[in-house]
Design a protein around this motif. Structure first.
Motif, short mmCIF file in Angstrom:
data_model
loop_
_atom_site.label_atom_id
_atom_site.label_comp_id
_atom_site.label_asym_id
_atom_site.label_seq_id
_atom_site.Cartn_x
_atom_site.Cartn_y
_atom_site.Cartn_z
N TYR A 210 0.81 -1.21 0.00
CA TYR A 210 0.00 0.00 0.00
C TYR A 210 0.85 1.27 0.00
O TYR A 210 0.64 2.17 -0.80
CB TYR A 210 -0.95 0.00 1.21
CG TYR A 210 -1.70 1.30 1.33
CD1 TYR A 210 -2.79 1.58 0.50
CD2 TYR A 210 -1.31 2.29 2.24
CE1 TYR A 210 -3.47 2.77 0.58
CE2 TYR A 210 -1.99 3.49 2.33
CZ TYR A 210 -3.06 3.73 1.49
OH TYR A 210 -3.72 4.92 1.57
N MET A 211 1.83 1.36 0.90
CA MET A 211 2.64 2.58 0.99
C MET A 211 3.51 2.78 -0.25
O MET A 211 3.71 3.91 -0.69
CB MET A 211 3.50 2.57 2.26
CG MET A 211 2.71 2.72 3.54
SD MET A 211 1.73 4.25 3.61
CE MET A 211 3.02 5.47 3.69
N SER A 212 4.02 1.69 -0.81
CA SER A 212 4.81 1.80 -2.04
C SER A 212 3.95 2.31 -3.19
O SER A 212 4.36 3.19 -3.95
CB SER A 212 5.41 0.45 -2.41
OG SER A 212 6.37 0.05 -1.47
N ARG A 213 2.74 1.77 -3.30
CA ARG A 213 1.82 2.22 -4.36
C ARG A 213 1.41 3.67 -4.14
O ARG A 213 1.30 4.45 -5.09
CB ARG A 213 0.60 1.31 -4.44
CG ARG A 213 0.91 -0.08 -4.99
CD ARG A 213 -0.34 -0.90 -5.29
NE ARG A 213 -1.49 -0.64 -4.43
CZ ARG A 213 -1.79 -1.31 -3.32
NH1 ARG A 213 -1.03 -2.31 -2.94
NH2 ARG A 213 -2.86 -1.01 -2.61
N LEU A 214 1.17 4.05 -2.89
CA LEU A 214 0.82 5.44 -2.57
C LEU A 214 1.96 6.37 -2.96
O LEU A 214 1.73 7.41 -3.59
CB LEU A 214 0.50 5.58 -1.08
CG LEU A 214 0.18 6.99 -0.59
CD1 LEU A 214 -1.08 7.52 -1.27
CD2 LEU A 214 0.03 7.00 0.92
N ALA A 215 3.18 6.00 -2.63
CA ALA A 215 4.34 6.82 -2.99
C ALA A 215 4.47 6.92 -4.51
O ALA A 215 4.73 8.01 -5.04
CB ALA A 215 5.61 6.24 -2.38
N ASP A 216 4.29 5.81 -5.22
CA ASP A 216 4.34 5.83 -6.69
C ASP A 216 3.29 6.77 -7.26
O ASP A 216 3.56 7.54 -8.19
CB ASP A 216 4.12 4.42 -7.27
CG ASP A 216 5.27 3.47 -6.99
OD1 ASP A 216 6.38 3.94 -6.66
OD2 ASP A 216 5.04 2.24 -7.12
N SER A 217 2.09 6.72 -6.71
CA SER A 217 1.00 7.57 -7.17
C SER A 217 1.30 9.05 -6.94
O SER A 217 1.08 9.89 -7.82
CB SER A 217 -0.30 7.17 -6.46
OG SER A 217 -1.35 8.01 -6.83
N ILE A 218 1.79 9.37 -5.77
CA ILE A 218 2.12 10.77 -5.46
C ILE A 218 3.27 11.25 -6.34
O ILE A 218 3.24 12.38 -6.83
CB ILE A 218 2.43 10.92 -3.95
CG1 ILE A 218 1.14 10.74 -3.16
CG2 ILE A 218 3.07 12.27 -3.66
CD1 ILE A 218 1.29 10.72 -1.67
N ALA B 287 3.89 10.28 -9.37
CA ALA B 287 3.31 10.51 -10.70
C ALA B 287 2.57 11.85 -10.73
O ALA B 287 2.69 12.61 -11.71
CB ALA B 287 2.37 9.37 -11.08
N ILE B 288 1.84 12.16 -9.68
CA ILE B 288 1.13 13.44 -9.60
C ILE B 288 2.13 14.60 -9.58
O ILE B 288 1.96 15.60 -10.28
CB ILE B 288 0.21 13.47 -8.36
CG1 ILE B 288 -0.96 12.49 -8.55
CG2 ILE B 288 -0.29 14.89 -8.08
CD1 ILE B 288 -1.74 12.21 -7.28
N GLN B 289 3.18 14.46 -8.78
CA GLN B 289 4.18 15.52 -8.68
C GLN B 289 4.90 15.74 -10.02
O GLN B 289 5.13 16.89 -10.42
CB GLN B 289 5.20 15.18 -7.59
CG GLN B 289 4.63 15.28 -6.19
CD GLN B 289 5.58 14.77 -5.13
OE1 GLN B 289 6.37 13.86 -5.36
NE2 GLN B 289 5.50 15.35 -3.93
N LEU B 290 5.24 14.67 -10.71
CA LEU B 290 5.90 14.81 -12.01
C LEU B 290 4.96 15.45 -13.03
O LEU B 290 5.39 16.28 -13.84
CB LEU B 290 6.40 13.44 -12.50
CG LEU B 290 7.56 12.86 -11.71
CD1 LEU B 290 7.84 11.42 -12.14
CD2 LEU B 290 8.81 13.71 -11.85
N GLY B 291 3.70 15.08 -12.99
CA GLY B 291 2.72 15.70 -13.90
C GLY B 291 2.57 17.19 -13.63
O GLY B 291 2.52 18.00 -14.57
N ALA B 292 2.51 17.55 -12.36
CA ALA B 292 2.40 18.97 -12.00
C ALA B 292 3.63 19.74 -12.43
O ALA B 292 3.53 20.88 -12.92
CB ALA B 292 2.18 19.11 -10.48
N ALA B 293 4.81 19.13 -12.29
CA ALA B 293 6.04 19.79 -12.72
C ALA B 293 6.03 20.02 -14.23
O ALA B 293 6.45 21.09 -14.70
CB ALA B 293 7.26 18.96 -12.31
N GLY B 294 5.55 19.06 -14.98
CA GLY B 294 5.45 19.21 -16.43
C GLY B 294 4.51 20.34 -16.83
O GLY B 294 4.80 21.12 -17.74
#
Length: 102
Positions: free
Chosen positions: A30-38, A40-47
């Motif tokens: 769960y925590m690994s998937r949560l970190a992966d998801s966050i 992805a969101i952070q990289l998208g926002a940076a783009g």
């Protein structure tokens, strides 16, 4: 159990802006998937911010206050991206070099 040098740097900070780490043997937990998801969101926002910055630089009508606001947001996004790169670099260093060669 993971050793201290195998801890995953998480994409968020703890109190006092201290880094948070995850100790797990399950990369699909769960925590690994949560970190992966966050991440992805952070990289998208940076783009998206990068696109905004490009437009703002091309627009001579962009005010100084707008540029300051954008720089503040870009600074936060860059901080997130550096943390993600650091975390992923550590994960790559721990992986078997023979597996990543193919």
């Amino acid at each position: 159990m993971t050793t201290p040098n195998e801890l995953r740097l998480l994409p968020w900070s703890g109190s006092g802006d201290k880094p948070c780490y995850l100790s797990t043997d399950d990369p699909d937990g769960y925590m690994s998937r949560l970190a992966d998801s966050i991440e992805a969101i952070q990289l998208g926002a940076a783009g998206e911010l990068l696109e905004e910055a490009t437009e703002a630089l091309d627009d001579r009508g962009t005010s100084l206050d707008e540029m300051r606001c954008l720089i503040t947001e870009l600074t936060g996004a860059l901080r997130d991206v550096v943390r993600i790169a650091t975390s992923r670099g550590r994960l790559l260093a721990l992986s078997d070099p023979c597996e990543s060669a193919y």
